[in-house]
Design an enzyme around this catalytic site. Sequence first.
Site, PDB file in Angstrom:
ATOM      1  N   ARG A  54      18.050  19.700 -36.986  1.00  0.00           N
ATOM      2  CA  ARG A  54      17.681  19.723 -38.403  1.00  0.00           C
ATOM      3  C   ARG A  54      18.874  20.093 -39.281  1.00  0.00           C
ATOM      4  O   ARG A  54      18.960  19.673 -40.433  1.00  0.00           O
ATOM      5  CB  ARG A  54      16.530  20.709 -38.627  1.00  0.00           C
ATOM      6  CG  ARG A  54      15.233  20.313 -37.908  1.00  0.00           C
ATOM      7  CD  ARG A  54      14.148  21.352 -38.132  1.00  0.00           C
ATOM      8  NE  ARG A  54      12.904  20.999 -37.456  1.00  0.00           N
ATOM      9  CZ  ARG A  54      12.528  21.469 -36.278  1.00  0.00           C
ATOM     10  NH1 ARG A  54      13.330  22.308 -35.628  1.00  0.00           N
ATOM     11  NH2 ARG A  54      11.385  21.114 -35.745  1.00  0.00           N
TER      12      ARG A  54
ATOM     13  N   ALA B  97       9.779  21.353 -48.281  1.00  0.00           N
ATOM     14  CA  ALA B  97       9.272  20.847 -47.003  1.00  0.00           C
ATOM     15  C   ALA B  97      10.216  19.796 -46.445  1.00  0.00           C
ATOM     16  O   ALA B  97       9.790  18.808 -45.847  1.00  0.00           O
ATOM     17  CB  ALA B  97       7.872  20.258 -47.182  1.00  0.00           C
TER      18      ALA B  97
ATOM     19  N   ASN C  53      14.196  19.270 -44.417  1.00  0.00           N
ATOM     20  CA  ASN C  53      15.098  19.981 -43.517  1.00  0.00           C
ATOM     21  C   ASN C  53      16.552  19.857 -43.947  1.00  0.00           C
ATOM     22  O   ASN C  53      16.933  18.867 -44.557  1.00  0.00           O
ATOM     23  CB  ASN C  53      14.933  19.431 -42.091  1.00  0.00           C
ATOM     24  CG  ASN C  53      13.651  19.912 -41.454  1.00  0.00           C
ATOM     25  OD1 ASN C  53      13.266  21.055 -41.584  1.00  0.00           O
ATOM     26  ND2 ASN C  53      12.961  19.011 -40.765  1.00  0.00           N
TER      27      ASN C  53
ATOM     28  N   ASP D 141      15.134  26.203 -44.422  1.00  0.00           N
ATOM     29  CA  ASP D 141      15.527  27.512 -44.949  1.00  0.00           C
ATOM     30  C   ASP D 141      16.741  27.409 -45.869  1.00  0.00           C
ATOM     31  O   ASP D 141      16.792  28.053 -46.921  1.00  0.00           O
ATOM     32  CB  ASP D 141      15.818  28.469 -43.792  1.00  0.00           C
ATOM     33  CG  ASP D 141      14.653  28.554 -42.820  1.00  0.00           C
ATOM     34  OD1 ASP D 141      13.654  29.206 -43.157  1.00  0.00           O
ATOM     35  OD2 ASP D 141      14.727  27.930 -41.743  1.00  0.00           O
TER      36      ASP D 141
ATOM     37  N   THR E 299       8.201  25.694 -46.278  1.00  0.00           N
ATOM     38  CA  THR E 299       7.165  25.639 -45.245  1.00  0.00           C
ATOM     39  C   THR E 299       7.568  26.453 -44.023  1.00  0.00           C
ATOM     40  O   THR E 299       6.718  26.947 -43.280  1.00  0.00           O
ATOM     41  CB  THR E 299       6.877  24.187 -44.834  1.00  0.00           C
ATOM     42  OG1 THR E 299       8.127  23.522 -44.536  1.00  0.00           O
ATOM     43  CG2 THR E 299       6.164  23.440 -45.947  1.00  0.00           C
TER      44      THR E 299
ATOM     45  N   ARG F 212       1.679  25.817 -34.020  1.00  0.00           N
ATOM     46  CA  ARG F 212       1.865  25.197 -32.696  1.00  0.00           C
ATOM     47  C   ARG F 212       1.786  26.248 -31.587  1.00  0.00           C
ATOM     48  O   ARG F 212       1.200  25.995 -30.531  1.00  0.00           O
ATOM     49  CB  ARG F 212       3.217  24.478 -32.650  1.00  0.00           C
ATOM     50  CG  ARG F 212       3.262  23.191 -33.457  1.00  0.00           C
ATOM     51  CD  ARG F 212       4.690  22.693 -33.648  1.00  0.00           C
ATOM     52  NE  ARG F 212       4.711  21.385 -34.299  1.00  0.00           N
ATOM     53  CZ  ARG F 212       5.783  20.860 -34.881  1.00  0.00           C
ATOM     54  NH1 ARG F 212       6.924  21.547 -34.894  1.00  0.00           N
ATOM     55  NH2 ARG F 212       5.730  19.671 -35.448  1.00  0.00           N
TER      56      ARG F 212
ATOM     57  N   HIS G   7      13.483  27.687 -39.218  1.00  0.00           N
ATOM     58  CA  HIS G   7      12.733  26.519 -38.757  1.00  0.00           C
ATOM     59  C   HIS G   7      13.745  25.610 -38.057  1.00  0.00           C
ATOM     60  O   HIS G   7      14.266  24.657 -38.608  1.00  0.00           O
ATOM     61  CB  HIS G   7      12.079  25.790 -39.932  1.00  0.00           C
ATOM     62  CG  HIS G   7      11.364  24.531 -39.524  1.00  0.00           C
ATOM     63  ND1 HIS G   7      10.375  24.519 -38.568  1.00  0.00           N
ATOM     64  CD2 HIS G   7      11.504  23.249 -39.948  1.00  0.00           C
ATOM     65  CE1 HIS G   7       9.929  23.276 -38.416  1.00  0.00           C
ATOM     66  NE2 HIS G   7      10.615  22.499 -39.241  1.00  0.00           N
TER      67      HIS G   7
ATOM     68  N   THR H 135       7.972  12.996 -37.954  1.00  0.00           N
ATOM     69  CA  THR H 135       6.801  13.876 -37.906  1.00  0.00           C
ATOM     70  C   THR H 135       6.236  13.874 -39.320  1.00  0.00           C
ATOM     71  O   THR H 135       6.992  13.933 -40.290  1.00  0.00           O
ATOM     72  CB  THR H 135       7.164  15.317 -37.495  1.00  0.00           C
ATOM     73  OG1 THR H 135       8.128  15.839 -38.408  1.00  0.00           O
ATOM     74  CG2 THR H 135       7.739  15.346 -36.081  1.00  0.00           C
TER      75      THR H 135
END
Length: 314
Positions: free
Chosen positions: A92, A122, A124, A127, A147, A155, A179, A232
């Site tokens: 990411r 939302a 990448n 953060d 997010t 998950r 993330h 995704t």
Amino acid sequence: MNTKARKVMIIGTGNVGASAAYALLNQNICEELILVDLDQQRVEGHAQDLADAAAYMPGMMVISTRPVEDCADVDIAVITVSGGALKPGQTRLDELTNTARIVKNIVPSMMANGFNGIFLVATNPCDIITWQVWKLSGLPRNQVIGTGVWLDTTRLRRALAQALDIGAQSIDAFILGEHGDTQFPVWSHSSVYGSPIADVYRRKTGQRLDVDALADKVRRHGFEIYARKGCTEYGIAGTIAEICRNIFTGSHRALAISCILDGEYGVSDVAIGVPAVLAQNGVQQIIELQLEGDEVAKFNHSADVIKANIARLP
């Protein structure tokens, strides 16, 4: 009774943005859904398609398109723009430069035109872009969130629920950190109604819970989806809808999202995934978990990785 129309603007109508719009529509989370994209044909097509779906929903939802600068009345602006698809072997963090350039063009324009709502990032690397949006916007830190690791946390809970044959809502477990590759489960605070996860797992299966294997499985899950279908979208769309719903309802529920820290966990000037209580003004409070053992080192390492990449912002 709140009679104010709740308005969500989705900036970027690729797979994630379009799926998020559909999730918000199906869950009846707002009264107006505003779509923004440079591809005018695509965004208008999505708006018309969603309007068809809205005809089957209770109540009325307005679906519209407009320039991103027309944002003064927006409550939540969801940033889903992407700098391009990942290539095999990339992470990411490799999306940073192109995405950051797009965000650098969008956010100042919105602020100049009166935006004073909540930014929900939302895209990448989540953060780092969350921190960038906060800096560019000049908004208080409670109004800029990402997010973060809420999808990763979900998950983790789902994987544990399947292994234990209980509902995921009965499991209290969190992922913290980036993330990305440096995220980690906080096993010291993971339980089923107060009973440690490892103990419940041992009683249920007769085996020891391999916490490292499970953490790795959760960390890789998104990439496995990406490898199979090229993106995704549905999971992150559900995450966006969940966060928006908790903001609008003022739920005061704690979700593991990307927040700007100012001394919490001994860290400042960074956006990172931590449990935070959501209310109608965004982040009401950040929950500081008492990390144990190597969890402190893992958290600090994750924060250092994020900070190193913040330094790469154009």
